[in-house]
Design a protein around this motif. Sequence first.
Motif, short mmCIF file in Angstrom:
data_model
loop_
_atom_site.label_atom_id
_atom_site.label_comp_id
_atom_site.label_asym_id
_atom_site.label_seq_id
_atom_site.Cartn_x
_atom_site.Cartn_y
_atom_site.Cartn_z
N MET A 181 -60.68 -11.37 -20.35
CA MET A 181 -61.43 -10.35 -21.08
C MET A 181 -60.63 -9.76 -22.24
N GLY A 182 -59.32 -9.68 -22.06
CA GLY A 182 -58.48 -9.09 -23.10
C GLY A 182 -57.25 -9.93 -23.36
N PRO A 183 -57.42 -11.13 -23.92
CA PRO A 183 -56.27 -12.01 -24.15
C PRO A 183 -55.30 -11.42 -25.16
N PRO A 184 -54.03 -11.83 -25.12
CA PRO A 184 -53.02 -11.25 -26.01
C PRO A 184 -53.36 -11.38 -27.49
N GLU A 185 -54.00 -12.49 -27.86
CA GLU A 185 -54.32 -12.68 -29.28
C GLU A 185 -55.54 -11.88 -29.73
N GLY A 186 -56.18 -11.20 -28.79
CA GLY A 186 -57.36 -10.42 -29.13
C GLY A 186 -58.63 -11.18 -28.81
N ARG A 187 -59.66 -10.43 -28.41
CA ARG A 187 -60.90 -11.06 -27.96
C ARG A 187 -61.58 -11.86 -29.06
N GLN A 189 -60.31 -13.34 -31.67
CA GLN A 189 -59.61 -14.59 -31.97
C GLN A 189 -59.78 -15.61 -30.84
N ALA A 190 -59.75 -15.13 -29.60
CA ALA A 190 -59.84 -16.05 -28.47
C ALA A 190 -61.26 -16.54 -28.24
N TRP A 191 -62.23 -15.65 -28.43
CA TRP A 191 -63.62 -15.98 -28.12
C TRP A 191 -64.51 -15.64 -29.30
N PRO A 192 -64.68 -16.58 -30.24
CA PRO A 192 -65.56 -16.29 -31.38
C PRO A 192 -67.00 -16.02 -30.96
N TYR A 193 -67.38 -16.53 -29.79
CA TYR A 193 -68.71 -16.27 -29.25
C TYR A 193 -68.56 -15.71 -27.83
N ARG A 194 -69.32 -14.67 -27.53
CA ARG A 194 -69.22 -14.04 -26.21
C ARG A 194 -69.54 -15.03 -25.11
N ALA A 195 -70.44 -15.96 -25.37
CA ALA A 195 -70.82 -16.94 -24.35
C ALA A 195 -69.62 -17.77 -23.90
N LEU A 196 -68.67 -18.03 -24.81
CA LEU A 196 -67.48 -18.78 -24.44
C LEU A 196 -66.63 -18.00 -23.45
N MET A 197 -66.50 -16.70 -23.67
CA MET A 197 -65.73 -15.87 -22.75
C MET A 197 -66.39 -15.82 -21.38
N LEU A 198 -67.71 -15.64 -21.35
CA LEU A 198 -68.41 -15.56 -20.07
C LEU A 198 -68.27 -16.88 -19.30
N ALA A 199 -68.36 -18.00 -20.00
CA ALA A 199 -68.20 -19.30 -19.34
C ALA A 199 -66.79 -19.44 -18.77
N HIS A 200 -65.80 -18.96 -19.50
CA HIS A 200 -64.41 -19.02 -19.03
C HIS A 200 -64.24 -18.16 -17.77
N LEU A 201 -64.80 -16.96 -17.78
CA LEU A 201 -64.67 -16.06 -16.63
C LEU A 201 -65.34 -16.64 -15.39
N ARG A 202 -66.50 -17.22 -15.57
CA ARG A 202 -67.18 -17.86 -14.44
C ARG A 202 -66.39 -19.05 -13.92
N HIS A 203 -65.75 -19.78 -14.84
CA HIS A 203 -64.93 -20.92 -14.42
C HIS A 203 -63.73 -20.43 -13.60
N CYS A 204 -63.12 -19.33 -14.03
CA CYS A 204 -62.00 -18.76 -13.27
C CYS A 204 -62.44 -18.39 -11.85
N ILE A 205 -63.59 -17.74 -11.74
CA ILE A 205 -64.09 -17.34 -10.42
C ILE A 205 -64.40 -18.56 -9.57
N ALA A 206 -65.00 -19.59 -10.17
CA ALA A 206 -65.33 -20.81 -9.42
C ALA A 206 -64.07 -21.48 -8.89
N ILE A 207 -63.02 -21.53 -9.70
CA ILE A 207 -61.76 -22.13 -9.27
C ILE A 207 -61.16 -21.34 -8.12
#
Length: 215
Positions: A181-187, A189-207
């Motif tokens: 949610m709060g990567p060091p490089e800033g949200r 820069q890390a996630w130009p689209y919110r959907a990319l961040m949400l997909a990453h978070l769901r992937h983390c939970i699934a793992i």
Amino acid sequence: MGIVDEPADEPRKRGRPKVSSDEDKRTHIVEVARRVFVKYGYAGSTTAVVASEAGVSKQTLYKLFQSKEELFAAVVGAHRRLMLDLPRPAEEISIAESLERIFMIDMDEEMDAERAGFLQLVFREAAQFPELIDILQREGILASRQHLADWLSDRRAEGRVSLDDPESGARMLMDMIFGGMGPPEGRVQAWPYRALMLAHLRHCIAIFAAGVGAA
């Protein structure tokens, strides 16, 4: 809900606005203070500004909060529910789905911006006010982590996860999710689209869910 201070030594008269309880006033002041801290920063905020914007006297505010630091701690405690929706009862859904709800992955963008803005405030001003990190740890992160560890422990007792150390599991999950949610490089820069961040978070939970053998 408006907050009305009751003048000292005056009996309540029929037809006057209902005087709020101290708990109502406290809740209202904390909510206003959160907005003030995010807007002006910790350094630029004062109890006088909070009192003015909350529509209460400075005497009322100091009756409930003896210092700006104490008020900030109360804001962090209230903000904790924006971090993790815990405690919560057991649910008849998968562990992964429960974790998505706990971390409020589908929080609307306005609330998500408030959550991120408050955390950014703390870390931005921590160099000047190191006590902010202490407060965030004590009133926010550590308490939230314990709630999550307790939830994981309950699911282990039900036989729904296989986890030797729920506290370590809670730390791991929070590191993954809040790091995303709060990567060091800033949200931005890390996630130009919110959907990319949400997909990453769901992937983390699934793992994580797969790693603990979630039933």
